[in-house]
Design a protein around this motif. Structure first.
Motif, mmCIF file in Angstrom:
data_model
loop_
_atom_site.group_PDB
_atom_site.id
_atom_site.type_symbol
_atom_site.label_atom_id
_atom_site.label_comp_id
_atom_site.label_asym_id
_atom_site.label_seq_id
_atom_site.Cartn_x
_atom_site.Cartn_y
_atom_site.Cartn_z
ATOM 1 N N GLU A 165 6.108 15.825 0.492
ATOM 2 C CA GLU A 165 5.713 16.069 -0.893
ATOM 3 C C GLU A 165 4.343 15.476 -1.181
ATOM 4 O O GLU A 165 3.937 14.479 -0.583
ATOM 5 C CB GLU A 165 6.727 15.450 -1.856
ATOM 6 N N ALA A 166 3.652 16.083 -2.121
ATOM 7 C CA ALA A 166 2.421 15.487 -2.634
ATOM 8 C C ALA A 166 2.737 14.098 -3.170
ATOM 9 O O ALA A 166 3.768 13.884 -3.803
ATOM 10 C CB ALA A 166 1.832 16.362 -3.734
ATOM 11 N N GLY A 167 1.847 13.149 -2.890
ATOM 12 C CA GLY A 167 2.076 11.770 -3.300
ATOM 13 C C GLY A 167 2.623 10.895 -2.188
ATOM 14 O O GLY A 167 2.712 9.680 -2.347
ATOM 15 N N THR A 168 2.979 11.509 -1.052
ATOM 16 C CA THR A 168 3.489 10.745 0.090
ATOM 17 C C THR A 168 2.365 9.959 0.760
ATOM 18 O O THR A 168 1.287 10.491 0.999
ATOM 19 C CB THR A 168 4.131 11.685 1.131
ATOM 20 N N VAL A 169 2.619 8.687 1.045
ATOM 21 C CA VAL A 169 1.676 7.888 1.821
ATOM 22 C C VAL A 169 1.942 8.152 3.298
ATOM 23 O O VAL A 169 3.077 8.036 3.764
ATOM 24 C CB VAL A 169 1.834 6.388 1.511
ATOM 25 N N LEU A 170 0.910 8.507 4.037
ATOM 26 C CA LEU A 170 1.076 8.921 5.426
ATOM 27 C C LEU A 170 1.101 7.709 6.358
ATOM 28 O O LEU A 170 0.071 7.101 6.648
ATOM 29 C CB LEU A 170 -0.045 9.876 5.833
#
Length: 440
Positions: free
Chosen positions: A181-186
């Motif tokens: 999802e958008a907002g996920t820290v990779l």
């Protein structure tokens, strides 16, 4: 980046911690998204959902070294009455041309290799004689099959259900699923998933570049010999480490002498690689407060909207603070006090949230909790100041570490929490419940 100059107030105005933080977060904006290669995107925040283009795994494959067979051909197999099958060849991982497994046949198969047409299940090599005609494979012999290409027969000593030891196509994720999802820290697991579904780059908000410099002619680089009246520069190391811990790419400039022109030129030189600048020292009311001297009127020479506002905050430690923007890109600058504990506490309260905001994160603050104070005596706090004391937290209890002095670096090194004493509280008795900011 910064969108406007901070609010200003009279010189004697005493800002609350919340007002100062609110001003910072209202001014700092998330960095613009860019496309980055996977490893460069580690630690960054996704700005769009990632959809799976191809199922994972993309085909049925074996989870074991063994033999691909038909279920009916091994039904009822035992050590006394093994199923004897014709070995028609090998199926290796990455193989494109697959064998057709017919009645009474088996194909040697390696872990990760595609399940060949006609095969319905996989028999582990340990359930067979390994094509060697010597009974069930055990111990060291379980590590290998008969030599590749050595067609012949294999004895199977146990039956296998349909699709046993088979990883089904799409059993991890299916084409069209939302992978991230958008907002996920990779982090590493997310990088692994992106690579596994064939994504070589992603659109993210980059990790902010933070430049840290300390001020003071008394400061000496570690590993150098101290002269009379000198101390080692610890703040620039501490704050650079803090910035990296917060997720930034941090650059340590080191100590700048007490000279306003030198400081100003150093800051201007560093702007090219800064999304945020942090200074420590020179923001109080002393004769050598060079940060104030160098930056108080920077807005008069730069574009409209720039400027640094120096403030007094109703907190301890960390009363003197500065915040604003500098340069043609209105780069945010936070000027912190010079005492080690003051600068560290100020970073945690103000700089870390600014960095996390630049990254585009929703939750920019350290977690807080309530804890029971365990101490030998009551804690005292100046009226009208929000005090932050170092402590250690465990199992719902917090214990003070060191005193209230803003120079106590050794105590800070053993702390993993900040004990918060509100502005209207002058004493906290042992056993009372207090607010705690968790640092680790």
């Amino acid at each position: 980046m910064s969108s406007a100059a901070p609010r200003t107030a009279g010189q004697d105005h005493l800002w609350s911690v919340d007002e100062h933080l609110e001003d910072i977060l209202a001014t700092v904006r998330p960095l613009e998204p860019i496309e980055l290669q996977l490893l460069d995107a580690q630690g960054c925040v996704l700005v769009e959902d990632v959809t799976v283009p191809v199922s994972l795994p993309p085909f049925d494959n074996s989870s074991m070294d063994g033999y691909a067979v038909r279920v009916a051909d091994v039904a009822g197999a035992s050590e006394e009455f093994p199923a004897v099958l014709e070995v028609i060849g090998d199926v290796a991982a990455g193989q494109a041309d697959l064998l057709q497994v017919g009645p009474g046949q088996a194909a040697r198969i390696m872990t990760g290799a595609p399940l060949p047409p006609g095969a319905e299940t996989v028999v582990p090599v340990e359930w067979t004689d390994g094509g060697l005609g010597e009974g069930p494979v055990t111990g060291m012999r379980a590590r290998s099959l008969a030599p590749a290409g050595a067609d012949g027969q294999v004895q199977v000593y146990r039956p296998a259900e349909a699709r046993a030891h088979v990883r089904a196509m799409g059993s991890d994720v299916k084409a069209g699923d939302r992978a991230l999802e958008a907002g996920t820290v990779l982090g590493p697991p997310q990088i692994a998933l992106l690579a596994a579904i064939g994504r070589g780059s992603v659109r993210v908000r980059p990790r902010p570049r933070v430049v840290v410099l300390s001020t003071g002619s008394e400061l000496v680089q570690p590993d150098q010999e101290l002269g009379s009246g000198q101390i080692y520069d610890s703040n620039s190391f501490a704050l650079t480490a803090c910035a990296r811990d917060a997720g930034a790419i941090a650059y340590r400039v080191g100590a700048v002498p007490d000279d306003a022109e030198t400081l100003r030129s150093t800051i201007e030189d560093q702007l090219v690689r800064a999304d945020l600048m942090v200074t420590t020292g020179g923001v109080s009311v002393g004769a050598y407060d060079v940060v104030k001297e160098a930056l108080s009127h920077v807005g008069d020479e730069d574009e409209a909207g720039s400027g640094i506002d120096f403030r007094k905050l109703a907190m301890q430690p960390g009363k003197p603070q500065g915040f604003g923007s500098i340069g043609p890109d209105h780069t945010p600058l936070l000027a912190l006090p010079g005492n080690p504990v003051s600068s560290y506490v100020s970073f945690e309260l103000f700089v870390r949230p600014a960095i996390r905001t630049l990254m585009g994160l929703d939750d920019v603050h350290r977690p807080t909790t309530r804890a029971t104070l365990t101490a030998d005596e009551a804690l005292t706090s100046p009226k009208g100041r929000r005090q932050f004391l170092r402590g250690t937290y465990a199992d719902g209890e917090v214990t003070p570490v060191g005193g209230a002095g803003s120079h106590l670096v050794a105590a800070l090194a053993h702390a993993d929490a900040l004990i918060v004493v509100p502005e209207d509280t002058e004493s906290v008795e042992p056993g009372a419940e207090v607010e705690v900011v968790l640092l680790r």
